[in-house]
Design a protein around this motif. Structure first.
Motif, PDB file in Angstrom:
ATOM      1  N   PHE A  75       0.807  -1.170   0.088  1.00 40.76           N
ATOM      2  CA  PHE A  75      -0.130   0.001  -0.093  1.00 40.76           C
ATOM      3  C   PHE A  75       0.795   1.368  -0.072  1.00 40.76           C
ATOM      4  N   LYS A  76       1.986   1.371   0.796  1.00 39.19           N
ATOM      5  CA  LYS A  76       2.815   2.462   0.753  1.00 39.19           C
ATOM      6  C   LYS A  76       3.960   2.011  -0.206  1.00 39.19           C
ATOM      7  N   VAL A  77       4.115   0.743  -0.604  1.00 41.48           N
ATOM      8  CA  VAL A  77       4.985   0.608  -1.712  1.00 41.48           C
ATOM      9  C   VAL A  77       6.232   0.441  -1.219  1.00 41.48           C
ATOM     10  N   GLY A  78       6.942  -0.477  -0.547  1.00 45.82           N
ATOM     11  CA  GLY A  78       8.542  -0.475  -0.111  1.00 45.82           C
ATOM     12  C   GLY A  78       8.473  -1.536   1.009  1.00 45.82           C
ATOM     13  N   TYR A  79       9.453  -1.479   1.747  1.00 40.85           N
ATOM     14  CA  TYR A  79       9.520  -2.455   2.788  1.00 40.85           C
ATOM     15  C   TYR A  79       8.987  -1.959   4.147  1.00 40.85           C
ATOM     16  N   VAL A  80       8.346  -2.933   4.876  1.00 40.97           N
ATOM     17  CA  VAL A  80       7.784  -2.506   6.190  1.00 40.97           C
ATOM     18  C   VAL A  80       8.919  -1.998   7.175  1.00 40.97           C
ATOM     19  N   ASN A  81       8.686  -0.740   7.637  1.00 37.12           N
ATOM     20  CA  ASN A  81       9.836  -0.073   8.196  1.00 37.12           C
ATOM     21  C   ASN A  81       9.542  -0.366   9.881  1.00 37.12           C
ATOM     22  N   ARG A  82      10.021  -1.361  10.572  1.00 37.24           N
ATOM     23  CA  ARG A  82       9.983  -1.615  11.767  1.00 37.24           C
ATOM     24  C   ARG A  82      11.202  -2.164  12.206  1.00 37.24           C
ATOM     25  N   LYS A  83      11.637  -2.125  13.352  1.00 36.59           N
ATOM     26  CA  LYS A  83      12.898  -2.630  13.953  1.00 36.59           C
ATOM     27  C   LYS A  83      12.973  -4.361  13.750  1.00 36.59           C
ATOM     28  N   ILE A  84      13.982  -4.758  13.490  1.00 32.65           N
ATOM     29  CA  ILE A  84      14.154  -6.069  13.204  1.00 32.65           C
ATOM     30  C   ILE A  84      15.527  -6.513  13.871  1.00 32.65           C
ATOM     31  N   THR A  85      15.456  -7.628  14.664  1.00 39.56           N
ATOM     32  CA  THR A  85      16.822  -8.032  15.181  1.00 39.56           C
ATOM     33  C   THR A  85      17.875  -8.620  14.158  1.00 39.56           C
ATOM     34  N   GLY A  86      18.954  -7.793  14.228  1.00 40.63           N
ATOM     35  CA  GLY A  86      20.023  -8.258  13.329  1.00 40.63           C
ATOM     36  C   GLY A  86      19.767  -7.284  12.276  1.00 40.63           C
ATOM     37  N   GLY A  87      19.060  -6.350  11.700  1.00 41.38           N
ATOM     38  CA  GLY A  87      19.009  -5.307  10.827  1.00 41.38           C
ATOM     39  C   GLY A  87      19.782  -4.060  11.161  1.00 41.38           C
ATOM     40  N   PHE A  88      19.984  -3.410  10.343  1.00 43.67           N
ATOM     41  CA  PHE A  88      20.806  -1.986  10.416  1.00 43.67           C
ATOM     42  C   PHE A  88      19.563  -0.833  10.442  1.00 43.67           C
ATOM     43  N   PRO A  89      19.940  -0.151  11.657  1.00 45.89           N
ATOM     44  CA  PRO A  89      19.143   1.063  11.686  1.00 45.89           C
ATOM     45  C   PRO A  89      19.875   2.259  11.347  1.00 45.89           C
ATOM     46  N   LEU A  90      19.330   2.558   9.726  1.00 45.63           N
ATOM     47  CA  LEU A  90      19.907   3.638   9.141  1.00 45.63           C
ATOM     48  C   LEU A  90      19.377   5.027   9.605  1.00 45.63           C
ATOM     49  N   ALA A  91      20.304   5.908  10.362  1.00 46.46           N
ATOM     50  CA  ALA A  91      19.844   7.121  10.842  1.00 46.46           C
ATOM     51  C   ALA A  91      19.956   8.211   9.913  1.00 46.46           C
ATOM     52  N   THR A  92      19.027   8.774   9.438  1.00 40.72           N
ATOM     53  CA  THR A  92      19.016   9.830   8.754  1.00 40.72           C
ATOM     54  C   THR A  92      19.518  11.284   9.290  1.00 40.72           C
ATOM     55  N   VAL A  93      19.335  11.409  10.531  1.00 48.76           N
ATOM     56  CA  VAL A  93      19.374  12.547  11.218  1.00 48.76           C
ATOM     57  C   VAL A  93      20.282  12.378  12.575  1.00 48.76           C
ATOM     58  N   ASP A  94      21.220  13.034  12.850  1.00 49.33           N
ATOM     59  CA  ASP A  94      21.807  12.929  13.981  1.00 49.33           C
ATOM     60  C   ASP A  94      21.275  13.268  15.401  1.00 49.33           C
ATOM     61  N   ALA A  95      21.026  12.340  16.077  1.00 52.04           N
ATOM     62  CA  ALA A  95      20.034  12.466  17.248  1.00 52.04           C
ATOM     63  C   ALA A  95      20.610  13.534  18.220  1.00 52.04           C
ATOM     64  N   ARG A  96      21.948  14.021  18.293  1.00 49.74           N
ATOM     65  CA  ARG A  96      22.393  14.850  19.165  1.00 49.74           C
ATOM     66  C   ARG A  96      22.319  16.270  18.748  1.00 49.74           C
ATOM     67  N   THR A  97      22.344  16.428  17.372  1.00 49.92           N
ATOM     68  CA  THR A  97      22.292  17.839  16.805  1.00 49.92           C
ATOM     69  C   THR A  97      20.841  18.127  15.985  1.00 49.92           C
ATOM     70  N   GLY A  98      20.207  16.860  15.618  1.00 42.84           N
ATOM     71  CA  GLY A  98      19.017  17.169  14.819  1.00 42.84           C
ATOM     72  C   GLY A  98      19.374  17.604  13.333  1.00 42.84           C
ATOM     73  N   ARG A  99      20.730  17.588  12.939  1.00 40.13           N
ATOM     74  CA  ARG A  99      20.981  17.691  11.536  1.00 40.13           C
ATOM     75  C   ARG A  99      21.144  16.452  10.778  1.00 40.13           C
ATOM     76  N   PRO A 100      20.889  16.645   9.509  1.00 40.58           N
ATOM     77  CA  PRO A 100      21.041  15.329   8.667  1.00 40.58           C
ATOM     78  C   PRO A 100      22.328  14.844   8.662  1.00 40.58           C
ATOM     79  N   VAL A 101      22.390  13.402   8.755  1.00 42.31           N
ATOM     80  CA  VAL A 101      23.673  12.817   8.620  1.00 42.31           C
ATOM     81  C   VAL A 101      24.296  12.756   7.312  1.00 42.31           C
ATOM     82  N   ARG A 102      25.540  13.254   7.039  1.00 40.47           N
ATOM     83  CA  ARG A 102      25.906  13.299   5.512  1.00 40.47           C
ATOM     84  C   ARG A 102      26.103  11.947   5.179  1.00 40.47           C
ATOM     85  N   GLY A 103      25.618  11.742   3.721  1.00 40.25           N
ATOM     86  CA  GLY A 103      25.680  10.522   3.456  1.00 40.25           C
ATOM     87  C   GLY A 103      24.440   9.474   3.727  1.00 40.25           C
ATOM     88  N   ASN A 104      23.817   9.876   4.715  1.00 38.42           N
ATOM     89  CA  ASN A 104      22.471   9.175   5.071  1.00 38.42           C
ATOM     90  C   ASN A 104      21.283  10.028   4.959  1.00 38.42           C
TER      91      ASN A 104
END
Length: 622
Positions: free
Chosen positions: A553-582
């Motif tokens: 329906f949204k078309v893509g992969y279900v976005n939920r936590k998965i054990t052993g998966g990789f959490p791609l952080a698009t924003v730096d939690a400390r600064t609130g700025r985008p992570v360059r490259g991500n």
């Protein structure tokens, strides 16, 4: 197959070093943290115009790469890493490799060892040492075969983005080798590798060879110990251009100063129709198919002799004729504009295993596509407007017409800048004796400093031309032109801007089959099409790479936590700025507040949730 694709690792040493450096050569290491997936009851390949035989050949067509530079017999005999009182099972078992994203493939004449899709056994002579090798290398399909699961059915897509985690796989191979040093594992390993009734000397020689491999690996890792700037790639992403540069200019040329951090991971691109684009790569930087494909093979560790002994300089294990055959299978047998359709590998159609497309919603979405999308992504490929578009260039001197996708400056589209800008600014040191066509930025003694992209193009051309010249008789000029795709060796890092200076760009390709290419944006930072059509504030800031369950329906992969998966952080939690490259910004549909300046990459007003679903429904039909 494409130069934009993965360069898996550097050398045997770098491959083994990860585990060695983490815990030391004698340590007992645990299994890499990788997902465990629910079993499926059905596996289906989508019909994309290939026969079963063509598909199987493509899956295992060697590019002459020494990606896993250990004997094939070792790889097939290694046990899975981890703590185990008994035999833990083989590393090469299909069910284990599946957890890294590698797709099982049956034994056949093209795959006698039953290796996964994208693996090939490479038997060749190392041109730099004269030693014979029997190793495993990655093929085109390793990075360009897509997959998703839906309610117990596994759907497989030729030419789609791979969902592999090669970093975790590399760690598993390294740890498996290290743990083979333990007495029980070593005995079982020797029983599999050596002939029945082997001698004590044969056993000790094998043990010494394993020890030497692990020690070499630690040495390679120590050579890069100062690298603190690399981004983790995770499932379905690779910093292809930087890895290729590291393999060619640092590891194989043995010039440590040419090593670069991995700063710009990108999602593996889908490759249907790309044989007919005028330029490829996300940043539209490579023109010629042969240089693109041979460069990718060199980046995945095809071996090249950059000296003069024991074979002439630029001899290699790259099978140029095989690359030509792969490209022909992808491209099809005729010029697309002759019949107003692509042949070769076709884009996938929405399969019946997924919920049916809502026709009224799709019809409404078609109008939105025409209004907001077609200017950059062109009209649908099954429309007359697409084939009559000015994007199809006039025939060149060989009578070939190529498609020119729209390119947009990075600061206008607003998506993450790293892939385009980091190629543009990288420099490499190369011996002047190579005679590169590109002028050096500076020279010191016997070497010059060159811009990375043009230098890579020149080196790859030298390797390809050496292959052409070494045939008996040498390949004719007409055949070279055909094998080169009727295009020159063009390399660029952008296009001229209004002030005449070169500006970095990204390419917008036609969207046929886009529904099968999640996650989205060039760096895989947006999980679904619905999220891509949403304002940036509504896009997820954590994308869980490694999920396989498809959201129709949204078309893509279900976005939920998965054990052993990789959490791609698009924003730096400390600064609130985008992570360059991500970063997940740009390509935005959002209306700026009154008086506010639109963010870079704002291409349309905020779409209502219903409009987003309508547009998504239409994109399923392409």
């Amino acid at each position: 197959m494409r130069a934009r694709r993965i360069a898996f690792g550097a050398t045997c040493g770098a491959l083994m070093a990860v585990g060695a450096f983490v815990a030391g050569p004698g340590s007992a290491l645990v299994t890499p943290d990788i997902p465990t997936y629910a079993p499926v009851t059905k596996v289906m390949w989508l019909d994309q115009g290939w026969t079963a035989g063509q598909r199987q050949w493509y899956h295992h067509a060697s590019q002459g790469t020494d990606t896993l530079p250990i004997p094939t017999s070792w790889f097939l005999a290694l046990e899975r890493p981890g703590l185990s009182l008994g035999n833990p099972g083989l590393l090469s078992d299909s069910d284990y490799l599946d957890r890294f994203g590698f797709i099982a493939s049956p034994k056949s004449a093209d795959n006698p060892d039953g290796l996964p899709v994208g693996f090939a056994r490479v038997v060749a002579t190392d041109p730099g040492t004269g030693r014979n090798i029997d190793h495993i290398g990655f093929t085109c399909a390793a990075c360009h075969t897509g997959r998703f699961d839906y309610k117990g059915t596994r759907v497989l897509i030729d030419g789609g983005p791979a969902r592999t985690d090669v970093g975790a796989f590399r760690l598993a191979v390294a740890n498996a080798l290290i743990q083979t040093k333990s007495p029980d594992r070593l005995k079982r390993f020797a029983d599999r590798v050596l002939s029945r009734g082997y001698s004590l000397k044969q056993f000790l020689d094998l043990k010494i060879a394993i020890d030497r491999t692990v020690i070499q690996g630690l040495g390679m890792e120590l050579a890069h110990i100062g690298d603190k700037g690399s981004l983790k790639e995770g499932f379905g992403r690779i910093d292809a251009l930087n890895r290729i540069g590291n393999e060619v200019f640092s590891d194989q040329m043995k010039i440590k100063a040419n090593y670069a951090s991995l700063t710009a991971p990108v999602a593996y691109p889908h490759i249907w129709d790309t044989a007919w684009y005028d330029w490829v790569q996300y940043n539209s930087s490579i023109e010629q198919p042969m240089v693109r494909n041979a460069g990718e093979a060199m980046g995945v560790r095809a071996l090249v002799n950059y000296g003069t002994s024991p074979t002439p300089r630029f001899t290699s294990t790259v099978p140029v004729d095989q690359l030509d055959r792969i490209e022909a299978l992808l491209a099809g047998s005729r010029q697309p504009t002759d019949g107003n359709r692509f042949t070769g590998l076709r884009s996938p159609r929405w399969p019946s295993v997924l919920p049916a497309i809502n026709a009224p919603m799709a019809a409404a979405g078609a109008k939105l596509y025409d209004r907001y999308c077609s200017a950059c992504h062109l009209p649908p490929v099954d429309s007359d407007a697409f084939w009559q578009s000015g994007a199809w260039l006039p025939a060149n001197r060989d009578g070939k017409r190529f498609l020119r996708p729209v390119v947009t400056p990075v600061d206008q589209i607003g998506t993450d800048e790293a892939q385009a800008l980091d190629m543009k600014k990288r420099l490499v040191r190369v011996p002047l004796a190579f005679g590169l066509k590109t002028s050096p930025v500076s020279t010191t003694g016997t070497s010059g400093v060159y811009p990375y992209g043009p230098a890579l193009g020149d080196v790859v051309e030298l390797v390809v031309n050496r292959w052409y010249d070494s045939r008996t008789p040498p390949v004719s000029a007409d055949d070279r032109n055909r094998m080169n795709g009727y295009r020159p060796n063009g390399i660029r890092d952008g296009l001229p801007g209004p002030d005449g200076k070169t500006v970095a760009v990204y390419k917008a390709r036609p969207l046929n089959g886009v529904w099968a290419t999640a996650p989205f944006l060039h760096n895989g930072s947006v999980p679904t099409l619905y999220d891509l059509l949403s304002p940036r504030a509504e896009r997820p800031t954590i994308v869980w790479l490694g999920n396989r369950e498809f959201d129709p329906f949204k078309v893509g992969y279900v976005n939920r936590k998965i054990t052993g998966g990789f959490p791609l952080a698009t924003v730096d939690a400390r600064t609130g700025r985008p992570v360059r490259g991500n970063g997940n910004g740009g390509h935005l549909f959002e209306t700026p507040a009154p008086g506010a300046r639109a963010r870079p990459g704002t291409i349309g007003p905020t779409l209502t949730p219903t409009q987003r679903l309508q547009l998504v429904e239409y994109l399923k039909t392409l």
